[in-house]
Design a protein around this motif. Sequence first.
Motif, PDB file in Angstrom:
ATOM      1  N   ALA A 164       0.829  -1.216   0.000  1.00 27.20           N
ATOM      2  CA  ALA A 164       0.000   0.000   0.000  1.00 27.20           C
ATOM      3  C   ALA A 164       0.859   1.261   0.000  1.00 27.20           C
ATOM      4  N   ASN A 165       2.004   1.227   0.650  1.00 29.72           N
ATOM      5  CA  ASN A 165       2.887   2.394   0.689  1.00 29.72           C
ATOM      6  C   ASN A 165       3.516   2.657  -0.675  1.00 29.72           C
TER       7      ASN A 165
ATOM      8  N   ARG B 198      -4.080  16.950  -5.279  1.00 28.28           N
ATOM      9  CA  ARG B 198      -4.478  15.582  -4.935  1.00 28.28           C
ATOM     10  C   ARG B 198      -3.307  14.771  -4.405  1.00 28.28           C
ATOM     11  N   ALA B 199      -2.117  15.028  -4.929  1.00 27.02           N
ATOM     12  CA  ALA B 199      -0.927  14.362  -4.383  1.00 27.02           C
ATOM     13  C   ALA B 199      -0.716  14.805  -2.933  1.00 27.02           C
ATOM     14  N   ALA B 200      -0.876  16.100  -2.680  1.00 26.32           N
ATOM     15  CA  ALA B 200      -0.739  16.607  -1.313  1.00 26.32           C
ATOM     16  C   ALA B 200      -1.814  16.009  -0.412  1.00 26.32           C
TER      17      ALA B 200
ATOM     18  N   ALA C  32      -2.538   9.867   4.256  1.00 32.06           N
ATOM     19  CA  ALA C  32      -1.712   8.733   4.664  1.00 32.06           C
ATOM     20  C   ALA C  32      -0.873   9.018   5.901  1.00 32.06           C
ATOM     21  N   PHE C  33      -0.361  10.248   6.028  1.00 33.40           N
ATOM     22  CA  PHE C  33       0.602  10.547   7.081  1.00 33.40           C
ATOM     23  C   PHE C  33       0.073  11.449   8.182  1.00 33.40           C
TER      24      PHE C  33
ATOM     25  N   ALA D  67       9.533   5.406   5.832  1.00 31.44           N
ATOM     26  CA  ALA D  67       9.829   4.451   6.915  1.00 31.44           C
ATOM     27  C   ALA D  67       9.753   5.112   8.280  1.00 31.44           C
ATOM     28  N   ASP D  68      10.252   6.335   8.398  1.00 36.44           N
ATOM     29  CA  ASP D  68      10.204   7.046   9.682  1.00 36.44           C
ATOM     30  C   ASP D  68       8.770   7.298  10.155  1.00 36.44           C
ATOM     31  N   GLU D  69       7.855   7.395   9.220  1.00 35.87           N
ATOM     32  CA  GLU D  69       6.443   7.611   9.565  1.00 35.87           C
ATOM     33  C   GLU D  69       5.673   6.290   9.669  1.00 35.87           C
TER      34      GLU D  69
END
Length: 139
Positions: free
Chosen positions: A16-17, A37-39, A45-46, A131-133
């Motif tokens: 999914a990532n 939309r990308a933002a 997600a984050f 990865a950090d998130e």
Amino acid sequence: MTETMTILPHSLPACANARIVLFAMRRMGANGLADARAAHVMFTAFGQGFRRPLVLMRALMAELASSAAGTIAIAPCCCARMTPAEAALVAIVARVESAPDTARLLTADLLGVRRVENVLMAAGAVATAFADEGRPVAG
């Protein structure tokens, strides 16, 4: 083999990532680095930590655009398959830290140039931010 299978030979990533990376690349590649939309997908997600992955994704896309010797084929966001270039881009982000030599070769093949350090650094920064998130990208 149908024409679609020839043009879009790769299935979407199972991770999914990696699909988030692909969506953001498609949106920014088609509509520019400031695509709303990308933002939005990054924010969704984050959450509050969306800025770092978003800014680094923009940096990666800018590096790709300025470094490539030719065009990089991207499909519309609605496509359920990937172009060879998209599959390579997702693999680069997924492997830049675990298999750097493979990522370097993929990047050089994709861009058609030998000097790919800037793109690899940007891809590594994106992979690290994800990865950090808590969203590592698997290829």
